[in-house]
Design a protein around this motif. Sequence first.
Motif, PDB file in Angstrom:
ATOM      1  N   LEU A 225      26.813 -99.250 -42.188  1.00 43.86           N
ATOM      2  CA  LEU A 225      25.770 -99.593 -41.226  1.00 43.86           C
ATOM      3  C   LEU A 225      24.384 -99.621 -41.861  1.00 43.86           C
ATOM      4  N   GLY A 228      24.001-100.256 -47.204  1.00 37.09           N
ATOM      5  CA  GLY A 228      24.534-101.336 -48.028  1.00 37.09           C
ATOM      6  C   GLY A 228      23.599-101.767 -49.142  1.00 37.09           C
ATOM      7  N   ARG A 229      22.306-101.790 -48.859  1.00 40.39           N
ATOM      8  CA  ARG A 229      21.359-102.312 -49.853  1.00 40.39           C
ATOM      9  C   ARG A 229      20.739-101.220 -50.716  1.00 40.39           C
TER      10      ARG A 229
ATOM     11  N   ALA B  76      18.618 -98.333 -44.577  1.00 40.49           N
ATOM     12  CA  ALA B  76      17.861 -99.405 -43.938  1.00 40.49           C
ATOM     13  C   ALA B  76      17.390 -98.987 -42.552  1.00 40.49           C
ATOM     14  N   ASP B  80      23.556-102.689 -40.000  1.00 37.03           N
ATOM     15  CA  ASP B  80      24.358-103.887 -40.220  1.00 37.03           C
ATOM     16  C   ASP B  80      25.601-103.755 -39.347  1.00 37.03           C
ATOM     17  N   TRP B  81      25.476-104.227 -38.101  1.00 33.29           N
ATOM     18  CA  TRP B  81      26.543-103.957 -37.117  1.00 33.29           C
ATOM     19  C   TRP B  81      27.811-104.745 -37.416  1.00 33.29           C
ATOM     20  N   ALA B  83      29.032-105.291 -40.434  1.00 37.12           N
ATOM     21  CA  ALA B  83      29.767-104.488 -41.419  1.00 37.12           C
ATOM     22  C   ALA B  83      30.468-103.330 -40.729  1.00 37.12           C
ATOM     23  N   VAL B 115      36.806-102.828 -47.011  1.00 37.50           N
ATOM     24  CA  VAL B 115      36.125-103.357 -48.193  1.00 37.50           C
ATOM     25  C   VAL B 115      35.337-104.608 -47.821  1.00 37.50           C
ATOM     26  N   LEU B 118      32.181-103.493 -46.078  1.00 35.49           N
ATOM     27  CA  LEU B 118      31.238-102.808 -46.963  1.00 35.49           C
ATOM     28  C   LEU B 118      30.633-103.787 -47.967  1.00 35.49           C
ATOM     29  N   ARG B 119      31.440-104.770 -48.383  1.00 36.19           N
ATOM     30  CA  ARG B 119      30.912-105.780 -49.300  1.00 36.19           C
ATOM     31  C   ARG B 119      29.849-106.612 -48.591  1.00 36.19           C
ATOM     32  N   GLY B 120      30.155-106.946 -47.339  1.00 37.82           N
ATOM     33  CA  GLY B 120      29.185-107.695 -46.548  1.00 37.82           C
ATOM     34  C   GLY B 120      27.887-106.908 -46.391  1.00 37.82           C
ATOM     35  N   ALA B 121      28.001-105.586 -46.237  1.00 40.82           N
ATOM     36  CA  ALA B 121      26.817-104.749 -46.069  1.00 40.82           C
ATOM     37  C   ALA B 121      25.939-104.807 -47.311  1.00 40.82           C
ATOM     38  N   GLU B 122      26.559-105.019 -48.481  1.00 43.57           N
ATOM     39  CA  GLU B 122      25.783-105.117 -49.709  1.00 43.57           C
ATOM     40  C   GLU B 122      25.199-106.507 -49.890  1.00 43.57           C
ATOM     41  N   GLY B 123      25.495-107.397 -48.944  1.00 47.91           N
ATOM     42  CA  GLY B 123      24.962-108.742 -49.018  1.00 47.91           C
ATOM     43  C   GLY B 123      25.752-109.650 -49.929  1.00 47.91           C
ATOM     44  N   ARG B 124      26.957-109.208 -50.305  1.00 48.69           N
ATOM     45  CA  ARG B 124      27.778-110.057 -51.162  1.00 48.69           C
ATOM     46  C   ARG B 124      28.742-110.864 -50.300  1.00 48.69           C
TER      47      ARG B 124
END
Lengths: 498, 167
Positions: A225, A228-229, B76, B80-81, B83, B115, B118-124
């Motif tokens: 949530l 991530g960054r 943040a 990131d809902w 994710a 995964v 979590l990958r989406g949360a990293e912007g990948r």
Amino acid sequence: MNELLVNLAGGFATAATPLNLVWAFVGCALGTAIGVLPGLGPAVTVAMLLPITSQVEPTASMIFFAGIYYGAMYGGSTTSILLNTPGETGTMVTALEGFKMAKNGRAGAALATSAIGSFVAGTLATVLVTVCAPVVAEFAVTLGPPEYFMLMLLAFTTVSAVLGQSTLRGLTSLFLGLAIGLIGLDQITGQVRYTAGVPELLDGVEVVLVAVGLFAVGETLYNALYEGRSEATLHKMNRVHMTSADWRRSWPAWLRGTAIGFPFGTIPAGGSEIPTFLSYAMERKLSKHPQEFGTTGAIEGVAGPEAANNAAVTATLVPLLTLGIPTSVTAAILLSAFQNYGLQPGPQLFQTSPALVWALIASLYIGNVMLLVLNLPLVGMWVKLLKIPKPQLYAGILIFATVGVYGMRQSALDLVFMFAVGLFGVAMRRFDFPAAPVIVGMILGPLAEAQMRNALSIGEGKWGVFVERPMSLALMVVVVAVMVLPRMARLLRSRTVA
Amino acid sequence: MNAPHVRQALIALCVLAVGALLAVGAVSIPAAAGYAGVGPNFLPWAVAGALLVCGGTLLWQALRGGLRDLAPPSGASHGDWLALAWVSAGVLANAALVTRIGFVLSCALCFALAVRGLRGAEGRPAGGVRQTLVDVVGGSLISLPVYWLFTKLLAINLPGLTGSGWI
């Protein structure tokens, strides 16, 4: 003294059987690994592995669990030094100077002083446990329910009111934990409470469920949530080596750290945060190289807190084994492991299960040697764990969470509850509610309630029983002091500033 | 009142609700005090009362300028809902399927979904079918040894696709 040595020798005989050595080694290795990995701590790891208590005999599993507990402290410092995100709360202070040292290319020296310091402190603390525990146990036999209740109250107070930013939110967490602990059968009368007619709830809510939900699942959800960054940089390792100047500066700090850490571990003061900070402050004051603190990184600032941390962790075994009172979250979960075996830690444990107790203490000596080997020559192996990408790491944690929670009661519904507790954990973390009081409250709550009611029975229903007995009164004064003094100090400080 | 304070007030209301729930439940617990003078209903009432006081104070703080001594939350400022939804789907799918398709496959699926989130949360990029297959295999490589460790070595029952204890 002689009896002590005989007992200890017996403990070594049990702990050194090949199978128990394997358990100790696996525990230490696993502890180091989860200490290194962010996101998993010793408390949640022991919680996830609680299902094994149904199959593995108590001595082996306690040796295993204890290995995880102190092994995690060795591993946690590696992460603090190289990654600047502490693997464990107890190694938070190590990150202050350790990370600065790593930045200046002295990662190897920092890792060496923390591993050797952990070994020195761990071993000295184990000697102290060996000597102190039987004495405390003998004394503890004289304590009655009123004194036990006050000791538990002290544990509640320190874990909820002293630690963390806000007393109000700490207390809220504690009472939520106590509320969870109420579910199930009342220990004294067998009265059913808050089960809503669900038969599974008669035994109460599983500790695994709440601990794994709050820490492992909550942490994973929080990461998805919000984190991530968030980026972390990994520092380069170099040869793990200390110069003679490093040795000269390290060893007094190790000894001072041990001296600070051990007493703090034995009292219900909520684990290793306070002693590590105290040790750091002391080293900073005493150092002949104050200019290195906060700039290039001072080795004393790593050596002292690391020793304090390990001494405190080892010392938590004294109140756990002799009084049955956990002073940290992991100790609370170890307590529930004992309960799974129908064992109640306390002064009687030394009489009823001497083999277990002494084997556990002997295994601490053995485990610390194992950990020194695992963390000095082999440190490079653990550092590789830090290269696991975050998505895979946290998704993997979910698999382990499933094993622990499902394995305990074979109920798929528990996995849904685990998820719900995880969501709850996200909210708690976001709004800065501490999680530790929930766990301590739910495990210690039922015990404290039983002691309180037994005490009142002794006093024939009069609350005066808590103040009429001198020991109980003294403990009550300590509880009040712990509640009031920090706040008074803060108030005075703000007055003098204003 | 701004948004964070509304959320804090909601949290306070939750605490109040738990306190109220405990109090309602405590009514039906008999006193049965005996010699102690306090029975099994004492602590329920005490905890219910304490939670109501805590919840009330939290609400008061939230309405009067927000919770006190609040450490700024890490990470943040906005969640990131999406994710979170992926990871949640993984955990809940696992709960729904673990007894049907067995521990190994169910956990592999949970791993793949988590995964992805979590990958989406990293912007990948989340990846296509190929990546998903790789993730499922990755998840199996973790869950298989764990499964064997528990069923074969420790003799702890985990649901399997077959009764063999191997998968």
